[in-house]
Design a protein around this motif. Structure first.
Motif, PDB file in Angstrom:
ATOM      1  N   TYR A 173       0.822  -1.217   0.000  1.00  0.00           N
ATOM      2  CA  TYR A 173       0.000   0.000   0.000  1.00  0.00           C
ATOM      3  C   TYR A 173       0.856   1.266   0.000  1.00  0.00           C
ATOM      4  N   ASN A 187      -8.798  -1.837  -1.290  1.00  0.00           N
ATOM      5  CA  ASN A 187      -8.846  -2.430   0.040  1.00  0.00           C
ATOM      6  C   ASN A 187     -10.142  -1.987   0.719  1.00  0.00           C
ATOM      7  N   HIS A 198      -9.558  -5.818  13.531  1.00  0.00           N
ATOM      8  CA  HIS A 198      -8.625  -6.619  12.733  1.00  0.00           C
ATOM      9  C   HIS A 198      -7.188  -6.175  12.989  1.00  0.00           C
ATOM     10  N   PRO A 202      -2.071  -9.350   7.562  1.00  0.00           N
ATOM     11  CA  PRO A 202      -1.739 -10.703   8.048  1.00  0.00           C
ATOM     12  C   PRO A 202      -1.205 -11.600   6.945  1.00  0.00           C
ATOM     13  N   ASN A 281      -8.205 -10.963  10.551  1.00  0.00           N
ATOM     14  CA  ASN A 281      -8.716  -9.978   9.604  1.00  0.00           C
ATOM     15  C   ASN A 281      -9.747 -10.647   8.713  1.00  0.00           C
TER      16      ASN A 281
HETATM   17  N1  NM2 Z   1      -4.392  -0.393   4.513  1.00  0.00           N
HETATM   18  C1  NM2 Z   1      -5.065   0.572   5.378  1.00  0.00           C
HETATM   19  O1  NM2 Z   1      -4.584  -5.629   6.021  1.00  0.00           O
HETATM   20  C2  NM2 Z   1      -5.370  -4.823   5.559  1.00  0.00           C
HETATM   21  O2  NM2 Z   1      -6.041  -5.066   4.545  1.00  0.00           O
HETATM   22  C3  NM2 Z   1      -5.547  -3.546   6.298  1.00  0.00           C
HETATM   23  C4  NM2 Z   1      -4.292  -1.707   5.134  1.00  0.00           C
HETATM   24  C5  NM2 Z   1      -5.083  -0.453   3.235  1.00  0.00           C
HETATM   25  C6  NM2 Z   1      -3.030   0.033   4.282  1.00  0.00           C
HETATM   26  C7  NM2 Z   1      -5.617  -2.309   5.497  1.00  0.00           C
END
Ligand code: NM2
Length: 379
Positions: A173, A187, A198, A202, A281
């Motif tokens: 990300y 996401n 969550h 993971p 999660n």
């Molecule tokens: N973000 C917020 O593990 C995940 O999917 C949590 C992570 C998109 C960087 C979200």
């Protein structure tokens, strides 16, 4: 040191320190840890000695200490002798009861009652004062959740705080990310949906341990408390979640195209059976379940039992962050979530996130502890 004696039949040197404490040092360990310049690279704090050069037959020709008891010399041959100071020997004595405080902190387990007493710090103090930085990181290590107030209302502040520790850990990300509702969301976090409690990412083998966020309505639960409660109330479910290897996955394109998959137990145990990490999660637990089909329903029931404890009102902290707040939490212990929101309703909702690896935080804790030692009695 009062004395050092060669105990040939046990192949070790017995040292008696000034306070009477006795410690044993095997020959092979003394050789492996020789600090002479042929065996050791002092500038790197690393061995030069190759393992194949270790002489398993070696025995000292002599073992002597200096008159002040500060230094031990072990002479192996005419060509090779090793010096060890009393302090160094004391520090490295064989004693498994000495914990590494950075890696095995005394945990502060919490529930909903902590809502008004979350450890809280001031941004500029953490940025400028090493003692405050230590206290903040120590809170994250022991409590797993800490607030930072008075963060400048500008983008990039979690990068500044991460650089104070080490650096932001890039993930699929990006180096850091902005949580907002996006078209074609990569996401679930980038939609307006409610997110149950969550842990992030993971699906990585090496899940980042630490997450910083700013802004928004937030919910947090101590996953260690929830896991211990599950163990107490529903040992069967605890057993299932500590032994069932579930798949977590993330496929798509964000910072770059990714296909991440990791099998892991939702509750991870440490070497003494203690609860060590949580991977939980709902959004990215895989459809693929590489477990016997007859175990599937029992796994779902165990997850439900854990989910109910996580979301129980006695365990969950809910609060609305104010502008200029930053919350940091231990992503392998503390679960986070958020309520659904409507675009526009939340007005200026702006949430920025980023990750730091726990290895780096522990390293910084040790570095700070060593440098702050003398002036601070609480360290
Ligand atoms: N973000 C917020 O593990 C995940 O999917 C949590 C992570 C998109 C960087 C979200």
């Amino acid at each position: 040191m009062q004395s050092a004696t060669n105990v040939d039949d046990e192949r070790l040197v017995m040292v008696t320190f000034a306070d009477g404490l006795q410690s044993k040092y095997p020959y092979i360990w003394l050789l492996d840890n020789c600090l002479c310049s042929k065996c050791y690279i002092h500038s790197a704090n690393q061995r030069r000695l190759l393992f194949s050069q270790l002489d398993f037959q070696a025995a000292p020709e002599s073992v002597t200490i200096t008159a002040d008891g500060a230094n031990l010399t072990v002479t192996w041959s005419k060509e090779h002798s090793s010096d060890y100071t009393a302090d160094w020997l004391r520090t490295h004595q064989f004693d498994s009861s000495k914990p590494d405080e950075a890696a095995e902190p005394h945990l502060n387990i919490w529930g909903a009652e902590m809502v008004n007493t979350i450890p809280t710090y001031n941004f500029e103090s953490v940025m400028n004062d090493d003692a405050e930085l230590y206290k903040w990181l120590n809170s994250l290590n022991t409590t797993g959740l800490a607030l930072i107030k008075n963060v400048p209302r500008k983008v990039g502040q979690n990068e500044r705080i991460a650089n104070r520790v080490s650096y932001l850990r890039p993930t699929n990300y990006g180096v850091f990310f902005t949580v907002k509702s996006k078209m074609g969301a990569s996401n679930a976090a980038y939609t307006t949906a409610r997110l149950g409690l969550h842990t992030d990412l993971p699906f990585y083998d090496h899940t980042p341990g630490q997450c910083d966020d700013e802004g928004g309505v937030s919910e947090f639960t101590d996953g260690f408390k929830a896991a211990l409660q599950l163990k107490e109330e529903n040992p069967k479910a605890f057993k299932i979640l500590t032994t069932s290897w579930l798949d977590f996955f993330d496929i798509g394109t964000d910072y770059y195209p990714y296909n991440l998959t990791r099998q892991a137990t939702p509750i991870g145990l440490g070497r003494n059976g203690e609860v060590e990490r949580i991977r939980y999660n709902q959004t990215c637990r895989s459809t693929m379940m590489r477990i016997p089909v007859e175990q599937v329903e029992a796994v779902y029931k165990a997850l439900k039992a854990f989910d109910e404890i996580l979301h129980h009102k006695d365990n969950i902290i809910q609060f609305k962050m104010e502008s200029g707040d930053m919350v940091a939490f231990n992503n392998i212990r503390v679960l986070h979530g958020r309520s659904a929101f409507k675009i526009g309703q939340q007005g200026s909702r702006h949430l920025e996130g980023g990750y730091i690896d726990w290895d780096e935080i522990r390293s910084k804790l040790r570095v700070l502890k060593a440098s702050l030692k003398s002036p601070l009695s609480w360290v």
